[in-house]
Design an enzyme around this catalytic site. Structure first.
Site, PDB file in Angstrom:
ATOM      1  N   ALA A 130      -6.222  -7.398 -12.506  1.00  0.00           N
ATOM      2  CA  ALA A 130      -7.338  -6.747 -11.837  1.00  0.00           C
ATOM      3  C   ALA A 130      -7.078  -6.452 -10.373  1.00  0.00           C
ATOM      4  CB  ALA A 130      -8.596  -7.615 -11.976  1.00  0.00           C
ATOM      5  N   GLU A 139       9.285  -5.974   0.254  1.00  0.00           N
ATOM      6  CA  GLU A 139       9.363  -4.629   0.832  1.00  0.00           C
ATOM      7  C   GLU A 139      10.591  -3.864   0.342  1.00  0.00           C
ATOM      8  OE1 GLU A 139       6.876  -3.440   2.101  1.00  0.00           O
ATOM      9  OE2 GLU A 139       5.722  -5.196   2.713  1.00  0.00           O
TER      10      GLU A 139
END
Length: 570
Positions: free
Chosen positions: A262, A231
């Site tokens: 992906a 974070e």
């Protein structure tokens, strides 16, 4: 390379049961960004300007050449919101999160060596460190931790925990502090951050109580402090490594050395994990979604992107001049700081039997887990190269021991500031070990603390009790560094530096009784790297036109006085 953070996608759909809530990583940073962009259309322009400044910084190769290790220190305030006693996490758990951040952002985490050969050369020392605030925005002394009991059993991702008016705790000046809120988040979210460019009143990072730091309330598989690392990466302008573009393989995370992948990865993947025609995803990157134990690196490109925030015009450059990490008074009044306790619970198997640094040279048997050797000391000069020698004693078997050696260079009573961990290694031998280190030129003059910690546990830090091993404390006197008395201010006032800011040259005016030819001048950038290209001709003229724009520190030495003064290169 992945799709930009502006993608209007949530990090993940939220799970509901308690068991599911801890099964996979979930981050609400992108959700939070989209809500802010919707509420404030001008924010998109601010984000675009930040991206433009970042790309300009990255395009200047000289910026990368001037990078050095762990020199930006960010003051941190932790706002703890709790409904139950278990949520009122301990100071030790909070410090463990700071320790993890400092390791992960300086490439001193022990697991970075797990990076596969394809990525090993990209593992980066970001050069950023974190310290609990020592003074509030109003100048009062603080521990950097504030607590509030609340009747709320859980919080959403709408920033209510960041405002006293909605039951939370207000942010401190977000241009001078990193605000961390710790609370019970709902819906299985582990945390979320605010990207640079958002509202100042809500700027910071929110982390779930059970995913914060180590020990205490932290629950596996998110019990190693890596949610904080992830974070804070967002807070420092990093996107998710897969780019939040679903599985299209068509976007970018604005970092050139992270392979296109992906989608997010979970759990503990095995290398290689291929997608989007790559050899393997960089799934061990802190900005993926794997378990704490499976993430252990930032890339060089990510490091450069974060460091752009602290360059001239950067969105977080105000942190460079924050005094939040300095105790009130700036050390002008001589005090003896109180240091945290550190002790091994058992020395039945191993102990510290030698510490040697300069005139400190002590061999010993076991000392019940702690030895106060502060009556013994040595003197080291700021900027000097030193070598410390140490060894372990064993009752019989030679076990693997983890050594951590600290010096409180800024004399603030802790060992958590940038550069204060001077040695860290492991060994299973009883032979004498050695570690070389350099005393920072900005270390404060005077007597301070040297701490040697030997433990059988690699997670042991500078504070607290641990199982097997021993801690020994000694005294070190710094000479030739920053002066800590009022006379330092007087000496600084005797020197004049102009024009400031400047674009090409600085004029140095010395006190009447000083000769320019006797003065030695050195310039450091915001990270502490010496700018060798700066020329001083001995007449009082300093040529700085070769420097990139930014904030620099001038170190003046005249044989009896050391003065540090900042200037801005336009």
């Amino acid at each position: 390379m992945k799709k930009t953070v502006y993608a209007a996608l949530a990090c993940l759909g939220l799970l509901t049961s308690a068991a599911q809530a801890q099964s996979v990583r979930q981050c609400a940073t992108v959700d939070n960004l989209q809500a802010q962009l919707t509420a404030d259309p001008a924010m998109a322009a601010r984000r675009a300007a930040i991206e433009a400044q970042t790309q300009t910084y990255l395009a200047n190769k000289a910026n990368e050449a001037q990078r050095t290790n762990a020199v930006i220190t960010i003051p941190v305030v932790v706002h703890v919101l709790y409904n139950t006693s278990a949520q009122n996490i301990s100071d030790a758990q909070i410090q463990s999160q700071l320790d993890v951040l400092n390791q992960d952002y300086s490439k001193t985490n022990s697991d970075y060596t797990k990076a596969p050969a394809a990525f090993a050369g990209l593992v980066a020392n970001v050069g950023i460190q974190f310290v609990l605030a020592k003074q509030t925005p109003t100048g009062a002394a603080t521990t950097g931790i504030e607590r509030k009991q609340t009747t709320k059993t859980s919080w959403g991702t709408d920033d209510q925990m960041k405002k006293a008016s909605t039951g939370g705790l207000d942010a401190w000046n977000s241009s001078k502090y990193l605000n961390l809120w710790v609370c019970n988040l709902s819906g299985g979210v582990l945390g979320y951050a605010q990207f640079p460019g958002g509202p100042a009143a809500t700027d910071g990072v929110v982390i779930l109580t059970t995913a914060f730091g180590k020990g205490g309330s932290a629950v596996a598989p998110f019990n190693l402090g890596r949610t904080g690392t992830h974070e804070v990466g967002h807070w420092l302008n990093l996107n998710h490594i897969w780019g939040d573009d679903g599985t299209s393989c068509s976007g970018t995370d604005n970092v050139s050395d992270t392979p296109n992948q992906a989608d997010e990865n979970y759990g503990t993947p095995s290398y290689p994990q291929a997608s989007c025609s790559n050899t393997s995803d960089m799934f061990m990157n802190y900005m993926d979604y794997v378990d704490d134990v499976a993430m252990y690196m930032f890339s060089t490109g990510q490091s450069s992107r974060m460091n752009a925030l602290f360059a001239s015009g950067g969105a977080r450059v105000g942190l460079l001049t924050s005094v939040g990490g300095t105790a009130p008074g700036g050390g002008t009044t001589p005090t003896t700081p109180t240091y945290c306790a550190s002790k091994g619970s058992s020395v039945g198997y191993e102990w510290v039997d030698l510490v040697q640094l300069g005139s400190i040279n002590r061999s010993s048997a076991a000392n019940a887990g702690y030895y106060d050797g502060t009556a013994l000391g040595t003197t080291v000069a700021a900027g000097s190269a030193q070598t410390i020698y140490y060894s372990a004693g064993f009752a019989s078997t030679a076990y693997t021991e983890y050594w951590k050696i600290y010096i409180d260079y800024n004399q603030d009573g802790d060992f958590t500031d940038a550069g204060e961990l001077v040695a860290s290694r492991s060994s299973n031998a009883s032979t004498t070990l050695s570690s070389a280190f350099t005393v920072p030129s900005t270390a404060k003059n005077g007597k301070t603390r040297l701490r040697v910690v030997m433990s059988d546990n690699s997670a042991t830090t500078s504070c607290g009790s641990y199982s097997y091993g021993e801690t020994e404390d000694y005294s070190v006197t710094i000479s030739g560094g920053l002066r800590t008395s009022e006379s330092a201010k007087a000496a600084l006032a005797d020197y004049k530096l102009f024009p400031n800011p400047t674009s090409d040259v600085l004029n140095l005016v010395l006190p009447a009784d000083h000769l320019a030819a006797n003065v030695q001048v050195e310039v450091f950038d915001a990270r502490g790297a010496s700018m060798k290209q700066v020329r001083y001709d001995g007449s009082g003229l300093l040529e700085v036109q070769q420097l990139p724009a930014g904030v620099y520190t001038l170190r003046l030495t005249d044989g009896s006085t050391v003065v540090h003064q900042r200037f801005v290169k336009q």
